[in-house]
Enzyme design. Structure first.
Site, short mmCIF file in Angstrom:
data_model
loop_
_atom_site.label_atom_id
_atom_site.label_comp_id
_atom_site.label_asym_id
_atom_site.label_seq_id
_atom_site.Cartn_x
_atom_site.Cartn_y
_atom_site.Cartn_z
N GLN A 105 45.35 -22.81 111.75
CA GLN A 105 46.05 -22.07 112.81
C GLN A 105 45.38 -22.35 114.15
O GLN A 105 45.86 -21.91 115.19
CB GLN A 105 45.99 -20.56 112.51
CG GLN A 105 46.70 -20.18 111.23
CD GLN A 105 46.29 -18.78 110.78
OE1 GLN A 105 46.87 -17.79 111.20
NE2 GLN A 105 45.30 -18.71 109.92
N ASN A 106 44.25 -23.05 114.11
CA ASN A 106 43.49 -23.30 115.34
C ASN A 106 44.08 -24.47 116.12
O ASN A 106 44.63 -25.41 115.54
CB ASN A 106 42.03 -23.58 115.01
CG ASN A 106 41.39 -22.41 114.29
OD1 ASN A 106 41.93 -21.30 114.31
ND2 ASN A 106 40.27 -22.65 113.62
N ASP A 108 42.13 -26.13 118.37
CA ASP A 108 40.94 -26.70 119.02
C ASP A 108 40.59 -28.13 118.61
O ASP A 108 39.69 -28.74 119.19
CB ASP A 108 39.72 -25.78 118.81
CG ASP A 108 39.45 -25.47 117.32
OD1 ASP A 108 39.74 -26.33 116.46
OD2 ASP A 108 38.92 -24.37 117.03
N HIS A 123 49.83 -24.15 114.43
CA HIS A 123 50.18 -23.53 115.72
C HIS A 123 50.07 -24.53 116.86
O HIS A 123 49.92 -24.14 118.02
CB HIS A 123 49.28 -22.31 115.97
CG HIS A 123 49.60 -21.15 115.08
ND1 HIS A 123 48.77 -20.07 114.90
CD2 HIS A 123 50.69 -20.89 114.30
CE1 HIS A 123 49.32 -19.20 114.06
NE2 HIS A 123 50.48 -19.68 113.67
N GLY A 191 38.09 -17.83 107.56
CA GLY A 191 38.06 -17.36 108.96
C GLY A 191 39.39 -16.97 109.55
O GLY A 191 39.61 -17.17 110.73
N THR A 192 40.27 -16.40 108.71
CA THR A 192 41.52 -15.88 109.28
C THR A 192 41.68 -14.42 108.90
O THR A 192 41.37 -14.03 107.76
CB THR A 192 42.75 -16.70 108.84
OG1 THR A 192 43.93 -16.06 109.39
CG2 THR A 192 42.91 -16.83 107.34
N SER A 193 42.19 -13.63 109.87
CA SER A 193 42.44 -12.21 109.58
C SER A 193 43.68 -12.05 108.71
O SER A 193 43.95 -10.96 108.23
CB SER A 193 42.60 -11.43 110.89
OG SER A 193 43.69 -11.96 111.63
P1 OAD Z 1 41.75 -13.68 114.17
O1 OAD Z 1 41.04 -13.55 115.46
O2 OAD Z 1 42.89 -12.77 113.90
O3 OAD Z 1 40.73 -13.49 112.97
C1 OAD Z 1 39.50 -14.15 112.94
C2 OAD Z 1 38.85 -13.87 111.61
O4 OAD Z 1 37.62 -14.56 111.55
C3 OAD Z 1 38.54 -12.38 111.32
O5 OAD Z 1 39.06 -12.01 110.06
C4 OAD Z 1 37.01 -12.34 111.32
O6 OAD Z 1 36.48 -11.38 110.40
C5 OAD Z 1 36.67 -13.75 110.88
N1 OAD Z 1 35.32 -14.23 111.24
C6 OAD Z 1 34.48 -13.76 112.19
N2 OAD Z 1 33.33 -14.48 112.23
C7 OAD Z 1 33.44 -15.43 111.27
C8 OAD Z 1 32.60 -16.49 110.80
N3 OAD Z 1 31.40 -16.72 111.34
N4 OAD Z 1 33.06 -17.24 109.77
C9 OAD Z 1 34.27 -17.02 109.20
N5 OAD Z 1 35.11 -16.04 109.62
C10 OAD Z 1 34.71 -15.27 110.64
O7 OAD Z 1 42.18 -15.23 114.05
P2 OAD Z 1 43.35 -15.89 113.19
O8 OAD Z 1 43.47 -15.26 111.86
O9 OAD Z 1 43.14 -17.35 113.26
O10 OAD Z 1 48.24 -17.31 117.01
O11 OAD Z 1 44.60 -15.51 114.06
C11 OAD Z 1 45.86 -15.98 113.68
C12 OAD Z 1 46.70 -16.25 114.88
O12 OAD Z 1 46.75 -15.08 115.70
C13 OAD Z 1 46.16 -17.31 115.82
O13 OAD Z 1 46.45 -18.62 115.41
C14 OAD Z 1 46.85 -16.96 117.12
C15 OAD Z 1 46.62 -15.47 117.09
O14 OAD Z 1 47.48 -14.70 117.82
C16 OAD Z 1 48.96 -17.59 118.10
O15 OAD Z 1 48.47 -17.57 119.21
C17 OAD Z 1 50.38 -17.93 117.81
#
Ligand code: OAD
Length: 254
Positions: A105-106, A108, A123, A191-193
């Site tokens: 979903q990144n 980067d 994305h 690393g996704t929520s």
């Molecule tokens: P989120 O910001 O929703 O979630 C990030 C996740 O990473 C959380 O569950 C954290 O607990 C976890 N996390 C934190 N530190 C970590 C580490 N060191 N190692 C592993 N995990 C860790 O990000 P996404 O799930 O990627 O979409 O968000 C999904 C989408 O929502 C994104 O692609 C973006 C956003 O709105 C769009 O912009 C369309």
């Protein structure tokens, strides 16, 4: 509850057995590269309202403000970022014949920078700009950012080639991701929520298709103990390196 060492051992065994592994990654895998996540403490959506700046309607009605508040800041973060042990671990699992494809979903580009060869950018990508009128792509170096938004030769407005809220996922990428999820034997969810559809549904498809689902995240998510077979609570870099180390031992001794 099993301790982390035993969970790492079980995850490594599952990776060792896998022949068609897929990874689904989110912002958490890039945190250790200095890129903040979207949700939670220090997340981007704590500082800016996504409906005001990350929705397609906002971009269409006020492109200059979305460029100033969102796109230029992200571009600045991404130019400095390098792959971390989490990205490198997935590349190592590809070299070991375990992970075939990463669905991220990144935006980067860090999986590709780590050397992973088949990355589905679910994305989109921040590395390219796209004209909102004629779809022509540009590199960032090819345009002037003295005034934003930059313009295309056709006078259309340029934007990063990412998916914003209110936009559809590319159909080809969606179908391929769903098919891979339905047919993989292992899915690493890192690393996704797991709160944004349709990406959050891919682990559900994988589990229902018979795959073993391993989640790596310091915090529980809606998948934890429901969809994931194993949930390793911790940072991606450290845990991935522990798993890769154990898989390597298993491969050497087999
Ligand atoms: P989120 O910001 O929703 O979630 C990030 C996740 O990473 C959380 O569950 C954290 O607990 C976890 N996390 C934190 N530190 C970590 C580490 N060191 N190692 C592993 N995990 C860790 O990000 P996404 O799930 O990627 O979409 O968000 C999904 C989408 O929502 C994104 O692609 C973006 C956003 O709105 C769009 O912009 C369309």
């Amino acid at each position: 509850m099993a301790d982390l060492n035993s969970l790492v051992e079980q995850a490594a065994q599952a990776c060792f057995r896998s022949r068609r592994g897929v990874a689904l990654t989110g912002a958490g895998i890039s945190i250790e590269s200095g890129i903040p996540p979207f949700r939670g403490k220090g997340g981007l959506w704590e500082k800016i309202d996504p409906m005001k700046y990350a929705h397609i309607d906002a971009l269409e009605s006020n492109p200059a403000e979305v460029w100033q508040v969102l796109f230029l800041g992200i571009a600045d973060l991404l130019t400095k970022a390098e792959p971390n042990e989490g990205h490198k671990g997935l590349r190592q699992l590809e070299q070991m014949g375990i992970v075939q494809t990463i669905i991220t979903q990144n935006v980067d580009g860090l999986h590709q920078a780590a050397g992973s060869s088949d990355v589905i950018e679910f994305h989109g990508t921040h590395a390219k700009l796209r004209c909102m009128s004629c779809d022509q792509r540009y590199s960032w170096e090819a345009v002037s950012l003295e005034t934003v938004p930059p313009k295309c030769g056709c006078s259309g407005t340029l934007r990063p080639d990412v998916i914003m809220f209110g936009e559809m996922i590319d159909m080809g990428l969606l179908h391929r991701s769903q098919k891979l999820s339905a047919t993989c034997d292992l899915m690493l969810v890192i690393g996704t929520s797991a709160t944004v559809e349709p990406a959050s549904y891919l682990p559900v498809i994988a589990r229902h298709g018979g795959a073993f689902v391993i989640e790596i995240n310091p915090e529980p998510t809606p998948l934890t103990n429901r969809i994931s077979n194993l949930s390793l609570l911790g940072p991606a870099g450290d845990i991935m390196q522990q798993i890769v180390g154990k898989v390597s031992e298993l491969q050497k001794s087999s």
